[in-house]
Design an enzyme around this catalytic site. Structure first.
Site, PDB file in Angstrom:
ATOM      1  CG  ASP B  52       2.865 -11.123  -1.891  1.00 18.43           C
ATOM      2  OD1 ASP B  52       3.199 -11.475  -0.735  1.00 18.43           O
ATOM      3  OD2 ASP B  52       1.804 -10.520  -2.144  1.00 18.43           O
ATOM      4  CE1 TYR B 109       5.368  -2.846  -3.869  1.00 17.90           C
ATOM      5  CE2 TYR B 109       4.233  -1.169  -2.568  1.00 17.90           C
ATOM      6  CZ  TYR B 109       4.956  -2.353  -2.643  1.00 17.90           C
ATOM      7  OH  TYR B 109       5.264  -3.041  -1.505  1.00 17.90           O
TER       8      TYR B 109
END
Lengths: 244, 244
Positions: B52, B109
Site C-alpha cells: 500500500d 514483513y
C-alpha cells in the site's frame, strides 16, 4: 546569564549547512527560531562542528546563554516545533561559561560509502554510492597513515581562512557497517574545512588503484591542494560525536 | 515468450503503493515504464506482495513475460532510468511460466517502531515513532500468540475482497534492532490487507497496558474488525523477503 547545552541530530540533505545565512534554510536558524518560541527570548548558538550543506549529524553539540529559566522537557517542546529533519536529543543546563566549540576536546566524523554496482534506495542521500572497485586493505593502509600529526594543506581548499595547516588525528579507521558498506571513522581535536571529504575522495582513488599508498602518504607532508584527490560529496558525511 | 524475475527495493514514502493506478505515482508504473524503455517492448509485471501507499520494500519480487532477449546488465540499465527511490537489485531469466505471485511460498514483513520520547530525524518516514510506554515482554507474548492458523477477520478492513479469513503465520517475533528500536518480523504464506499493520497497532495497545494478552489472543478467533486496535501507519512497514 545561565548556560545550556543541546545535543542535536539532523539529516543534512535539505539544509544549506549549520551556519545561519540570510535567505537560506540552515540548522542554526531553525534551532534559534524554535528556542526563541519556546524560551521566549532570543538566543545565539555556538556549535561544536560547523557542518557544510548536505552534511549530516547524529550528535552535534551546541551551547547558548539564556536569561530566563529553561522550560521543563525542553527537548520535547523544541521537537514539537522543529521541522522533521532536525531534532534535539537532549537539552540541559551546562556549567557557567560552557562553550560547545572552544571546550570540545575532539570531534568524530563518519563517512559512509555504498560500494556496489547497484543503487540502494534506502541509502540515497545517506551514503556515497561508489561503483568502482575498492581494495579494502588499501583503505585500511591509508587510514593508518593519517593517524598522528600531519600537514593537511593538500586536504583543504586553497582559498582558505585557516592559518595553521597541521592537525593531529587521534584515530582513523575503516570498518564495514555491513558487507559492501565500508565507513570511515576519524577523530581529531579539530579539522580543517573539507578535510574529511578530501581524505575520503583521495583514499578511494588509492583503493581503486589510481594512486599508491606511498603517494597518499606523501600528501600528508604539506603537498599543495591540487596533488590530492577530489572532494567526496557531503551526503556520505556525518558528525557523530563530540567529546569534552 | 520467455520469463524474467526482478528483485526490487523501494522507499515507499512518495509512492501511492505498488499497483498502477491512473494519475498516481506507483512503483509498478515506474518499473513498467523503465522496462519498456530498456527492453523496447511493453511488459506487464506480476508482483509477490502488493504494498500500500507509504509501505517500503527491501526485496520485493516481480515477474514478467517478454518476447525479446534480455539486455546485458539489465538491473544497472534500469536503475539508470528509474527514480532514486526505487532500484532493481537483480534482473535475471526465470523458469518458463514463473509467476512471482502464485509461486511464492511465503512473504516476510518487518515493522519498525522507534520507542522513544525523542524524535529521530533519520527514522522519519522509516519507523513508527511511538512515545508511549512499551512493555517488551507483552509484545513478545502477542507475537507468540499469532503463530499458527487463526481467523484474522479482526485484522483486516470490513469492506474487503477477501473471502477466506484464516491465515497460517509461520513465524512472528519482536527483536530490538538497536536499543529503543523494536521491530517485528512476521512470515506467512499470505497476508490479508492491512493485517500486519492492525496486528502491530493492537499489540502496541497491549504493550501499553490498554488491553490484555488474553484479550489479544481472543481476537484471533474471528472477532469483528472493531474489536481490534488501530491500523499502524504504513511508514513502519517493509516487505523484506519472499521465498519460493
Amino acid at each position: 546569564m545561565a548556560t545550556a547545552r543541546l545535543e542535536i541530530a539532523y539529516v543534512g540533505t535539505r539544509f544549506a549547512g549549520w551556519a545561519a545565512q540570510p535567505g537560506e534554510r540552515t540548522v542554526q536558524a531553525e534551532l534559534e527560531s524554535a528556542l526563541g518560541r519556546i524560551l521566549g527570548e532570543r538566543v545565539l548558538l555556538t556549535v561544536a562542528g560547523r557542518t557544510d550543506a548536505g552534511v549530516h549529524a547524529t550528535a552535534q553539540v551546541a551551547s547558548f546563554e539564556h536569561a530566563r529559566e529553561l522550560t521543563d522537557r525542553l527537548a520535547e517542546r523544541l521537537n514539537a516545533v522543529l521541522p522533521r529533519d532536525v531534532a534535539v536529543l537532549a537539552a540541559e543546563p551546562a556549567p557557567d561559561g560552557f562553550d560547545a566549540r572552544r571546550d570540545a576536546r575532539s570531534r568524530t566524523y563518519r563517512y559512509r560509502v555504498l560500494a556496489s554496482r547497484i543503487r540502494q534506495p534506502f541509502e540515497e542521500g545517506r551514503a556515497l554510492w561508489w561503483r568502482h572497485p575498492i581494495d579494502r586493505e588499501l583503505l585500511d593502509r591509508c587510514a593508518a597513515a593519517v593517524v598522528g600529526k600531519h600537514d593537511f594543506t593538500a586536504f583543504t581548499p586553497t582559498d582558505t581562512e585557516h592559518t595553521l595547516f597541521h592537525r593531529t588525528v587521534i584515530a582513523c579507521e575503516w570498518a564495514d557497517e555491513r558487507p559492501g558498506l565500508p565507513a570511515m571513522r576519524v577523530e581529531a581535536p579539530s579539522f580543517m574545512r573539507n578535510q574529511v571529504r578530501v581524505l575520503v575522495g583521495t583514499m578511494l582513488e588509492v583503493a581503486g588503484g589510481r594512486r599508491s599508498v606511498d603517494e597518499f602518504r606523501a600528501l600528508l607532508e604539506g603537498a599543495p591542494r591540487d596533488r590530492a584527490g577530489e572532494t567526496a560529496p557531503p551526503h556520505g558525511l556525518y558528525l557523530v560525536e563530540v567529546t569534552y
